[in-house]
Design a protein around this motif. Structure first.
Motif, mmCIF file in Angstrom:
data_model
loop_
_atom_site.group_PDB
_atom_site.id
_atom_site.type_symbol
_atom_site.label_atom_id
_atom_site.label_comp_id
_atom_site.label_asym_id
_atom_site.label_seq_id
_atom_site.Cartn_x
_atom_site.Cartn_y
_atom_site.Cartn_z
ATOM 1 N N ALA A 96 0.819 -1.214 0.000
ATOM 2 C CA ALA A 96 0.000 0.000 0.000
ATOM 3 C C ALA A 96 0.850 1.259 0.000
ATOM 4 C CB ALA A 96 -0.946 -0.007 1.199
ATOM 5 N N ALA A 97 1.934 1.268 0.747
ATOM 6 C CA ALA A 97 2.773 2.458 0.820
ATOM 7 C C ALA A 97 3.382 2.795 -0.537
ATOM 8 C CB ALA A 97 3.876 2.252 1.856
ATOM 9 N N MET A 98 3.787 1.779 -1.286
ATOM 10 C CA MET A 98 4.345 2.020 -2.607
ATOM 11 C C MET A 98 3.276 2.543 -3.560
ATOM 12 S SD MET A 98 6.867 -1.293 -3.005
ATOM 13 C CE MET A 98 7.615 -0.744 -4.544
ATOM 14 N N ARG A 99 2.074 1.997 -3.484
ATOM 15 C CA ARG A 99 0.993 2.468 -4.354
ATOM 16 C C ARG A 99 0.668 3.939 -4.091
ATOM 17 N NH1 ARG A 99 -1.222 -2.491 -2.643
ATOM 18 N NH2 ARG A 99 -1.138 -4.100 -4.265
ATOM 19 N N GLU A 100 0.800 4.367 -2.854
ATOM 20 C CA GLU A 100 0.453 5.735 -2.474
ATOM 21 C C GLU A 100 1.646 6.681 -2.531
ATOM 22 O OE1 GLU A 100 -1.223 5.309 1.387
ATOM 23 O OE2 GLU A 100 -2.927 4.118 0.675
ATOM 24 N N ALA A 101 2.797 6.201 -3.041
ATOM 25 C CA ALA A 101 4.022 7.009 -3.142
ATOM 26 C C ALA A 101 4.399 7.607 -1.794
ATOM 27 C CB ALA A 101 3.852 8.104 -4.189
ATOM 28 N N ARG A 102 4.390 6.761 -0.770
ATOM 29 C CA ARG A 102 4.784 7.204 0.567
ATOM 30 C C ARG A 102 6.254 6.918 0.816
ATOM 31 N NH1 ARG A 102 0.689 8.586 3.991
ATOM 32 N NH2 ARG A 102 -1.417 8.026 3.313
ATOM 33 N N PHE A 103 6.863 7.748 1.673
ATOM 34 C CA PHE A 103 8.170 7.430 2.215
ATOM 35 C C PHE A 103 7.908 6.340 3.248
ATOM 36 C CE2 PHE A 103 8.602 12.043 1.113
ATOM 37 C CZ PHE A 103 9.475 11.872 0.052
ATOM 38 N N ALA A 104 8.100 5.103 2.849
ATOM 39 C CA ALA A 104 7.435 3.994 3.521
ATOM 40 C C ALA A 104 7.945 3.661 4.911
ATOM 41 C CB ALA A 104 7.519 2.745 2.644
ATOM 42 N N GLY A 105 9.266 3.776 5.149
ATOM 43 C CA GLY A 105 9.756 3.253 6.406
ATOM 44 C C GLY A 105 9.625 1.738 6.416
ATOM 45 N N ASP A 106 9.152 1.176 7.505
ATOM 46 C CA ASP A 106 9.019 -0.274 7.635
ATOM 47 C C ASP A 106 7.557 -0.661 7.481
ATOM 48 O OD1 ASP A 106 9.402 -2.908 8.048
ATOM 49 O OD2 ASP A 106 10.124 -2.753 10.108
ATOM 50 N N SER A 107 7.111 -0.819 6.258
ATOM 51 C CA SER A 107 5.719 -1.161 5.983
ATOM 52 C C SER A 107 5.625 -2.577 5.435
ATOM 53 C CB SER A 107 5.104 -0.165 4.995
ATOM 54 O OG SER A 107 5.893 -0.094 3.828
ATOM 55 N N ALA A 108 4.607 -3.301 5.854
ATOM 56 C CA ALA A 108 4.461 -4.711 5.497
ATOM 57 C C ALA A 108 3.853 -4.881 4.111
ATOM 58 C CB ALA A 108 3.598 -5.413 6.537
ATOM 59 N N LEU A 109 3.880 -6.112 3.607
ATOM 60 C CA LEU A 109 3.172 -6.441 2.378
ATOM 61 C C LEU A 109 1.694 -6.612 2.660
ATOM 62 C CD1 LEU A 109 5.383 -9.180 0.667
ATOM 63 C CD2 LEU A 109 5.429 -6.706 0.332
ATOM 64 N N ASP A 110 0.878 -6.374 1.641
ATOM 65 C CA ASP A 110 -0.526 -6.747 1.745
ATOM 66 C C ASP A 110 -0.708 -8.107 1.068
ATOM 67 O OD1 ASP A 110 -0.406 -6.120 -0.958
ATOM 68 O OD2 ASP A 110 -1.346 -4.153 -0.685
ATOM 69 N N ALA A 111 -1.943 -8.601 1.077
ATOM 70 C CA ALA A 111 -2.193 -9.950 0.561
ATOM 71 C C ALA A 111 -1.821 -10.079 -0.911
ATOM 72 C CB ALA A 111 -3.662 -10.323 0.776
ATOM 73 N N SER A 112 -2.090 -9.047 -1.707
ATOM 74 C CA SER A 112 -1.771 -9.133 -3.134
ATOM 75 C C SER A 112 -0.267 -9.186 -3.350
ATOM 76 C CB SER A 112 -2.396 -7.957 -3.883
ATOM 77 O OG SER A 112 -1.839 -6.729 -3.445
ATOM 78 N N GLY A 113 0.499 -8.469 -2.523
ATOM 79 C CA GLY A 113 1.946 -8.520 -2.633
ATOM 80 C C GLY A 113 2.498 -9.894 -2.306
ATOM 81 N N VAL A 114 1.954 -10.519 -1.277
ATOM 82 C CA VAL A 114 2.382 -11.871 -0.912
ATOM 83 C C VAL A 114 2.079 -12.848 -2.046
ATOM 84 C CG1 VAL A 114 1.993 -13.799 0.667
ATOM 85 C CG2 VAL A 114 2.152 -11.469 1.566
ATOM 86 N N ARG A 115 0.878 -12.740 -2.625
ATOM 87 C CA ARG A 115 0.515 -13.622 -3.740
ATOM 88 C C ARG A 115 1.458 -13.436 -4.926
ATOM 89 N NH1 ARG A 115 -4.804 -12.128 -2.343
ATOM 90 N NH2 ARG A 115 -4.842 -10.594 -4.027
ATOM 91 N N ALA A 116 1.758 -12.189 -5.253
ATOM 92 C CA ALA A 116 2.644 -11.926 -6.384
ATOM 93 C C ALA A 116 4.026 -12.523 -6.150
ATOM 94 C CB ALA A 116 2.745 -10.422 -6.624
ATOM 95 N N ALA A 117 4.541 -12.407 -4.930
ATOM 96 C CA ALA A 117 5.854 -12.959 -4.628
ATOM 97 C C ALA A 117 5.842 -14.485 -4.708
ATOM 98 C CB ALA A 117 6.311 -12.495 -3.246
ATOM 99 N N ARG A 118 4.788 -15.096 -4.243
ATOM 100 C CA ARG A 118 4.706 -16.555 -4.309
ATOM 101 C C ARG A 118 4.658 -17.039 -5.757
ATOM 102 N NH1 ARG A 118 0.329 -17.388 0.649
ATOM 103 N NH2 ARG A 118 1.885 -17.291 2.347
ATOM 104 N N LEU A 119 3.951 -16.308 -6.608
ATOM 105 C CA LEU A 119 3.894 -16.671 -8.022
ATOM 106 C C LEU A 119 5.256 -16.504 -8.695
ATOM 107 C CD1 LEU A 119 0.475 -15.087 -9.077
ATOM 108 C CD2 LEU A 119 1.027 -17.537 -8.958
ATOM 109 N N ALA A 120 6.028 -15.538 -8.199
ATOM 110 C CA ALA A 120 7.349 -15.272 -8.788
ATOM 111 C C ALA A 120 8.417 -16.238 -8.308
ATOM 112 C CB ALA A 120 7.768 -13.841 -8.468
ATOM 113 N N ALA A 121 8.153 -16.972 -7.245
ATOM 114 C CA ALA A 121 9.178 -17.810 -6.615
ATOM 115 C C ALA A 121 9.902 -18.745 -7.586
ATOM 116 C CB ALA A 121 8.574 -18.596 -5.455
ATOM 117 N N PRO A 122 9.193 -19.402 -8.533
ATOM 118 C CA PRO A 122 9.922 -20.315 -9.434
ATOM 119 C C PRO A 122 10.927 -19.619 -10.343
ATOM 120 C CG PRO A 122 7.566 -20.816 -9.416
ATOM 121 C CD PRO A 122 7.729 -19.496 -8.715
#
Length: 211
Positions: A14-40
């Motif tokens: 969410a922080a990246m989508r909103e162009a925030r100076f993010a600091g330590d921000s977690a992934l959301d569910a869509s980010g986790v899914r995208a990373a899992r799909l990219a794993a191979p």
């Protein structure tokens, strides 16, 4: 020994989508899914590390990596601007933002200058020739189990760190940092040795489409 450094930017949140100076921000569910799909698509490496932010740690986990936290890969420290959107800061402190964009030594936010960021990223990169890239770390590389121990280092690192590492590796002027774009879940590769790096520009870590 030649070192091959593979830099993976973390998944979108969410922080990246909103162009925030993010600091330590977690992934959301869509980010986790995208990373899992990219794993191979993650290449094998003798050692894997990740930046200390929650976003980098969770991306590394979702990619199937056994990686160690690396403090030198911390997000760019932006002081009191952390968590705010760029447009908010530009409205509130237009002169400070203008100075920050023009002067790589400026720290109007009270954090870390661009020169400091590039020096930190460069020091980490160059340190890999002193044994950091010999496959002796605890991580085994990628989710496919392949750690080769041949000088390949895989790092999940914030986009700002990837950009700063490129500035250092290619001996670019610091202002070139602002002209480099690093998209989420892309792979950027540097190979060579301190003072002489070759670049393979970022490619998406996305499943190949059939047909």
């Amino acid at each position: 020994m030649t070192v091959r450094v593979m830099l993976i930017s973390p998944a979108m949140n969410a922080a990246m989508r909103e162009a925030r100076f993010a600091g330590d921000s977690a992934l959301d569910a869509s980010g986790v899914r995208a990373a899992r799909l990219a794993a191979p698509q993650v290449p094998a490496a003798g050692r894997a590390v990740h930046g200390p932010s929650e976003r980098c740690a969770l991306t590394a986990e979702a990619l199937g990596l056994r990686s160690d936290g690396e403090p030198a890969l911390a997000e760019w420290a932006l002081g009191r601007w952390t968590g705010a959107r760029l447009d908010e800061v530009s409205t509130r402190e237009p002169e400070a933002v203008a100075v920050w964009l023009a002067d790589p030594a400026a720290i109007p936010h009270g954090g870390e200058s661009l020169l400091g960021l590039c020096a930190r990223a460069g020091a980490w990169l160059d340190s890999l020739h002193d044994g950091g890239g010999d496959g002796s770390g605890d991580g085994d590389g990628s989710g496919d189990g392949g750690g080769s121990g041949d000088g390949r280092v895989l790092a999940v690192a914030e986009p700002s760190l990837v950009r700063a590492a490129l500035v250092h590796a290619l001996a670019l002027p610091p202002q070139a940092f602002w002209r480099l774009d690093v998209a989420p879940l892309t792979l950027t590769e540097l190979s060579g040795r301190s003072g002489r790096w070759n670049l393979r520009c970022g490619r998406p870590l996305a499943p190949e489409r059939a047909g």
